[in-house]
Design a protein around this motif. Structure first.
Motif, PDB file in Angstrom:
ATOM      1  N   ARG A  79       0.834  -1.213   0.000  1.00  0.00           N
ATOM      2  CA  ARG A  79       0.000   0.000   0.000  1.00  0.00           C
ATOM      3  C   ARG A  79       0.865   1.259   0.000  1.00  0.00           C
ATOM      4  O   ARG A  79       0.722   2.145   0.836  1.00  0.00           O
ATOM      5  N   MET A  80       1.778   1.326  -0.973  1.00  0.00           N
ATOM      6  CA  MET A  80       2.786   2.385  -0.981  1.00  0.00           C
ATOM      7  C   MET A  80       3.109   2.844  -2.402  1.00  0.00           C
ATOM      8  O   MET A  80       3.273   2.016  -3.295  1.00  0.00           O
ATOM      9  N   VAL A  81       3.176   4.162  -2.591  1.00  0.00           N
ATOM     10  CA  VAL A  81       3.768   4.733  -3.804  1.00  0.00           C
ATOM     11  C   VAL A  81       5.139   5.260  -3.400  1.00  0.00           C
ATOM     12  O   VAL A  81       5.298   5.868  -2.343  1.00  0.00           O
ATOM     13  N   GLU A  82       6.117   5.009  -4.252  1.00  0.00           N
ATOM     14  CA  GLU A  82       7.503   5.313  -3.879  1.00  0.00           C
ATOM     15  C   GLU A  82       8.398   5.364  -5.106  1.00  0.00           C
ATOM     16  O   GLU A  82       7.920   5.259  -6.216  1.00  0.00           O
ATOM     17  N   ARG A  83       9.677   5.500  -4.866  1.00  0.00           N
ATOM     18  CA  ARG A  83      10.729   5.483  -5.880  1.00  0.00           C
ATOM     19  C   ARG A  83      10.523   6.541  -6.963  1.00  0.00           C
ATOM     20  O   ARG A  83      10.780   6.324  -8.131  1.00  0.00           O
ATOM     21  N   PHE A  84      10.072   7.720  -6.537  1.00  0.00           N
ATOM     22  CA  PHE A  84       9.893   8.811  -7.479  1.00  0.00           C
ATOM     23  C   PHE A  84      11.252   9.322  -7.929  1.00  0.00           C
ATOM     24  O   PHE A  84      12.142   9.535  -7.106  1.00  0.00           O
ATOM     25  N   PRO A  89      16.756  18.455 -14.232  1.00  0.00           N
ATOM     26  CA  PRO A  89      17.220  19.192 -13.055  1.00  0.00           C
ATOM     27  C   PRO A  89      16.027  19.697 -12.240  1.00  0.00           C
ATOM     28  O   PRO A  89      14.987  20.048 -12.799  1.00  0.00           O
ATOM     29  N   LYS A  90      16.178  19.741 -10.938  1.00  0.00           N
ATOM     30  CA  LYS A  90      15.058  20.170 -10.081  1.00  0.00           C
ATOM     31  C   LYS A  90      14.637  21.610 -10.350  1.00  0.00           C
ATOM     32  O   LYS A  90      13.515  21.992 -10.054  1.00  0.00           O
ATOM     33  N   GLU A  91      15.509  22.403 -10.964  1.00  0.00           N
ATOM     34  CA  GLU A  91      15.179  23.787 -11.293  1.00  0.00           C
ATOM     35  C   GLU A  91      14.301  23.886 -12.552  1.00  0.00           C
ATOM     36  O   GLU A  91      13.681  24.910 -12.801  1.00  0.00           O
ATOM     37  N   LEU A  99       6.738  14.676 -12.278  1.00  0.00           N
ATOM     38  CA  LEU A  99       6.521  13.865 -11.085  1.00  0.00           C
ATOM     39  C   LEU A  99       5.040  13.826 -10.713  1.00  0.00           C
ATOM     40  O   LEU A  99       4.526  12.797 -10.267  1.00  0.00           O
ATOM     41  N   GLY A 100       4.337  14.931 -10.919  1.00  0.00           N
ATOM     42  CA  GLY A 100       2.897  14.959 -10.673  1.00  0.00           C
ATOM     43  C   GLY A 100       2.147  14.037 -11.614  1.00  0.00           C
ATOM     44  O   GLY A 100       1.196  13.363 -11.217  1.00  0.00           O
ATOM     45  N   LEU A 101       2.584  13.974 -12.856  1.00  0.00           N
ATOM     46  CA  LEU A 101       1.972  13.076 -13.828  1.00  0.00           C
ATOM     47  C   LEU A 101       2.220  11.618 -13.433  1.00  0.00           C
ATOM     48  O   LEU A 101       1.322  10.776 -13.559  1.00  0.00           O
ATOM     49  N   VAL A 102       3.410  11.322 -12.946  1.00  0.00           N
ATOM     50  CA  VAL A 102       3.707   9.972 -12.453  1.00  0.00           C
ATOM     51  C   VAL A 102       2.789   9.641 -11.283  1.00  0.00           C
ATOM     52  O   VAL A 102       2.179   8.561 -11.235  1.00  0.00           O
ATOM     53  N   LEU A 130      13.528  14.583  -0.965  1.00  0.00           N
ATOM     54  CA  LEU A 130      13.455  16.042  -0.885  1.00  0.00           C
ATOM     55  C   LEU A 130      12.859  16.659  -2.157  1.00  0.00           C
ATOM     56  O   LEU A 130      12.084  17.604  -2.083  1.00  0.00           O
ATOM     57  N   HIS A 131      13.189  16.096  -3.327  1.00  0.00           N
ATOM     58  CA  HIS A 131      12.759  16.689  -4.578  1.00  0.00           C
ATOM     59  C   HIS A 131      11.354  16.261  -5.001  1.00  0.00           C
ATOM     60  O   HIS A 131      10.728  16.925  -5.808  1.00  0.00           O
ATOM     61  N   SER A 132      10.863  15.148  -4.479  1.00  0.00           N
ATOM     62  CA  SER A 132       9.517  14.697  -4.854  1.00  0.00           C
ATOM     63  C   SER A 132       8.488  14.951  -3.767  1.00  0.00           C
ATOM     64  O   SER A 132       7.293  14.773  -3.989  1.00  0.00           O
ATOM     65  N   ALA A 133       8.913  15.404  -2.604  1.00  0.00           N
ATOM     66  CA  ALA A 133       7.984  15.631  -1.484  1.00  0.00           C
ATOM     67  C   ALA A 133       6.907  16.657  -1.825  1.00  0.00           C
ATOM     68  O   ALA A 133       5.754  16.505  -1.434  1.00  0.00           O
ATOM     69  N   ALA A 134       7.251  17.679  -2.577  1.00  0.00           N
ATOM     70  CA  ALA A 134       6.273  18.717  -2.917  1.00  0.00           C
ATOM     71  C   ALA A 134       5.109  18.152  -3.719  1.00  0.00           C
ATOM     72  O   ALA A 134       3.974  18.590  -3.548  1.00  0.00           O
ATOM     73  N   VAL A 135       5.358  17.163  -4.540  1.00  0.00           N
ATOM     74  CA  VAL A 135       4.303  16.555  -5.343  1.00  0.00           C
ATOM     75  C   VAL A 135       3.445  15.641  -4.468  1.00  0.00           C
ATOM     76  O   VAL A 135       2.227  15.660  -4.548  1.00  0.00           O
ATOM     77  N   VAL A 136       4.068  14.868  -3.626  1.00  0.00           N
ATOM     78  CA  VAL A 136       3.353  13.906  -2.779  1.00  0.00           C
ATOM     79  C   VAL A 136       2.494  14.606  -1.735  1.00  0.00           C
ATOM     80  O   VAL A 136       1.415  14.147  -1.382  1.00  0.00           O
ATOM     81  N   GLU A 137       2.928  15.754  -1.267  1.00  0.00           N
ATOM     82  CA  GLU A 137       2.196  16.473  -0.224  1.00  0.00           C
ATOM     83  C   GLU A 137       0.945  17.167  -0.757  1.00  0.00           C
ATOM     84  O   GLU A 137       0.084  17.542   0.032  1.00  0.00           O
ATOM     85  N   ARG A 138       0.807  17.351  -2.039  1.00  0.00           N
ATOM     86  CA  ARG A 138      -0.361  18.047  -2.610  1.00  0.00           C
ATOM     87  C   ARG A 138      -1.624  17.264  -2.423  1.00  0.00           C
ATOM     88  O   ARG A 138      -1.760  16.151  -2.422  1.00  0.00           O
TER      89      ARG A 138
END
Length: 138
Positions: A79-84, A89-91, A99-102, A130-138
Protein backbone atom coordinates in the motif's frame (compact mmCIF):
# COMPACT_ATOMS: atom_id res chain seq x y z
CA UNK A 1 3.81 21.75 -21.93
CA UNK A 2 2.60 18.30 -21.04
CA UNK A 3 -0.26 18.23 -23.53
CA UNK A 4 1.81 18.50 -26.70
CA UNK A 5 2.26 14.78 -27.29
CA UNK A 6 5.92 15.04 -26.41
CA UNK A 7 5.81 12.33 -23.71
CA UNK A 8 4.97 8.63 -23.66
CA UNK A 9 3.56 7.15 -20.46
CA UNK A 10 4.08 3.46 -19.72
CA UNK A 11 1.74 2.23 -16.98
CA UNK A 12 2.74 -0.37 -16.12
CA UNK A 13 6.24 -0.29 -17.54
CA UNK A 14 7.48 -3.83 -18.08
CA UNK A 15 10.75 -3.11 -19.88
CA UNK A 16 13.29 -4.80 -17.61
CA UNK A 17 16.26 -2.82 -18.95
CA UNK A 18 14.55 0.45 -18.01
CA UNK A 19 13.46 -0.83 -14.59
CA UNK A 20 16.88 -2.23 -13.69
CA UNK A 21 18.45 1.15 -14.45
CA UNK A 22 15.95 2.81 -12.11
CA UNK A 23 16.46 0.57 -9.08
CA UNK A 24 20.23 -0.01 -9.04
CA UNK A 25 20.02 -3.71 -8.23
CA UNK A 26 16.92 -3.55 -6.01
CA UNK A 27 13.71 -5.41 -6.79
CA UNK A 28 11.81 -4.32 -9.89
CA UNK A 29 8.50 -5.73 -8.63
CA UNK A 30 5.43 -3.54 -8.44
CA UNK A 31 3.49 -1.34 -10.83
CA UNK A 32 5.98 1.06 -12.39
CA UNK A 33 4.98 4.22 -14.22
CA UNK A 34 7.65 5.57 -16.54
CA UNK A 35 7.50 8.71 -18.66
CA UNK A 36 9.72 8.67 -21.72
CA UNK A 37 10.55 11.59 -24.01
CA UNK A 38 8.74 12.32 -27.25
CA UNK A 39 6.77 10.13 -29.59
CA UNK A 40 8.59 7.58 -31.68
CA UNK A 41 9.42 8.89 -35.10
CA UNK A 42 6.99 7.53 -37.64
CA UNK A 43 8.80 9.18 -40.51
CA UNK A 44 7.67 12.27 -42.38
CA UNK A 45 4.04 12.29 -43.50
CA UNK A 46 3.33 12.33 -47.21
CA UNK A 47 3.08 15.86 -48.63
CA UNK A 48 -0.61 15.43 -49.32
CA UNK A 49 -1.47 14.25 -45.81
CA UNK A 50 -1.61 16.33 -42.63
CA UNK A 51 -0.93 14.39 -39.42
CA UNK A 52 -2.15 16.06 -36.20
CA UNK A 53 0.60 16.95 -33.76
CA UNK A 54 -1.05 15.02 -30.90
CA UNK A 55 -0.71 11.63 -32.60
CA UNK A 56 1.99 9.62 -30.83
CA UNK A 57 3.02 5.99 -30.49
CA UNK A 58 2.11 5.37 -26.87
CA UNK A 59 2.00 1.58 -27.18
CA UNK A 60 5.43 1.14 -28.75
CA UNK A 61 8.32 -0.36 -26.78
CA UNK A 62 11.09 1.78 -25.34
CA UNK A 63 13.91 2.63 -27.73
CA UNK A 64 17.40 1.31 -26.94
CA UNK A 65 19.42 3.71 -24.80
CA UNK A 66 16.43 5.89 -24.00
CA UNK A 67 16.43 7.42 -20.50
CA UNK A 68 13.17 7.92 -18.59
CA UNK A 69 12.23 11.51 -17.82
CA UNK A 70 10.35 10.48 -14.67
CA UNK A 71 9.30 7.31 -12.88
CA UNK A 72 7.62 5.97 -9.78
CA UNK A 73 6.36 2.69 -8.33
CA UNK A 74 3.19 1.41 -6.67
CA UNK A 75 3.49 -1.63 -4.41
CA UNK A 76 -0.11 -2.76 -3.98
CA UNK A 77 0.63 -5.29 -1.22
CA UNK A 78 2.57 -2.72 0.79
CA UNK A 79 0.00 0.00 0.00
CA UNK A 80 2.79 2.38 -0.98
CA UNK A 81 3.77 4.73 -3.80
CA UNK A 82 7.50 5.31 -3.88
CA UNK A 83 10.73 5.48 -5.88
CA UNK A 84 9.89 8.81 -7.48
CA UNK A 85 12.65 10.07 -9.74
CA UNK A 86 13.10 12.62 -12.49
CA UNK A 87 16.09 12.98 -14.80
CA UNK A 88 15.46 16.70 -15.34
CA UNK A 89 17.22 19.19 -13.05
CA UNK A 90 15.06 20.17 -10.08
CA UNK A 91 15.18 23.79 -11.29
CA UNK A 92 13.45 22.82 -14.56
CA UNK A 93 9.75 23.82 -14.35
CA UNK A 94 8.79 20.47 -15.91
CA UNK A 95 10.42 18.56 -13.03
CA UNK A 96 7.43 18.82 -10.67
CA UNK A 97 4.94 18.54 -13.54
CA UNK A 98 6.41 15.21 -14.64
CA UNK A 99 6.52 13.86 -11.09
CA UNK A 100 2.90 14.96 -10.67
CA UNK A 101 1.97 13.08 -13.83
CA UNK A 102 3.71 9.97 -12.45
CA UNK A 103 1.81 10.32 -9.17
CA UNK A 104 -1.51 10.76 -10.99
CA UNK A 105 -0.84 7.60 -13.01
CA UNK A 106 0.09 5.67 -9.86
CA UNK A 107 -3.11 6.83 -8.14
CA UNK A 108 -5.13 5.60 -11.10
CA UNK A 109 -3.38 2.23 -10.85
CA UNK A 110 -4.17 2.14 -7.09
CA UNK A 111 -7.85 2.86 -7.78
CA UNK A 112 -7.91 -0.03 -10.25
CA UNK A 113 -6.27 -2.29 -7.65
CA UNK A 114 -8.63 -1.38 -4.78
CA UNK A 115 -11.02 -4.31 -5.29
CA UNK A 116 -8.13 -6.77 -4.89
CA UNK A 117 -6.07 -4.79 -2.38
CA UNK A 118 -8.62 -5.18 0.44
CA UNK A 119 -7.90 -1.57 1.37
CA UNK A 120 -9.33 1.87 0.88
CA UNK A 121 -7.88 4.97 -0.67
CA UNK A 122 -6.92 6.33 2.74
CA UNK A 123 -4.60 3.38 3.43
CA UNK A 124 -2.22 4.31 0.60
CA UNK A 125 1.09 5.62 1.92
CA UNK A 126 3.83 7.49 0.12
CA UNK A 127 7.59 7.65 0.39
CA UNK A 128 9.31 10.68 -1.11
CA UNK A 129 12.68 12.35 -1.18
CA UNK A 130 13.45 16.04 -0.88
CA UNK A 131 12.76 16.69 -4.58
CA UNK A 132 9.52 14.70 -4.85
CA UNK A 133 7.98 15.63 -1.48
CA UNK A 134 6.27 18.72 -2.92
CA UNK A 135 4.30 16.56 -5.34
CA UNK A 136 3.35 13.91 -2.78
CA UNK A 137 2.20 16.47 -0.22
CA UNK A 138 -0.36 18.05 -2.61
Amino acid sequence: ALNTGSYRIFSPCTDESVLEALVDGSSTTGHWVVIMPGPLSLGPPPDSQVVPEFIASYDKPVRDGEVPLAAGRLRVGARMVERFSCSLPKEDPRHLELLGLVLDSLLLAWLQALPTAAAGFEELGAAANLHSAAVVER
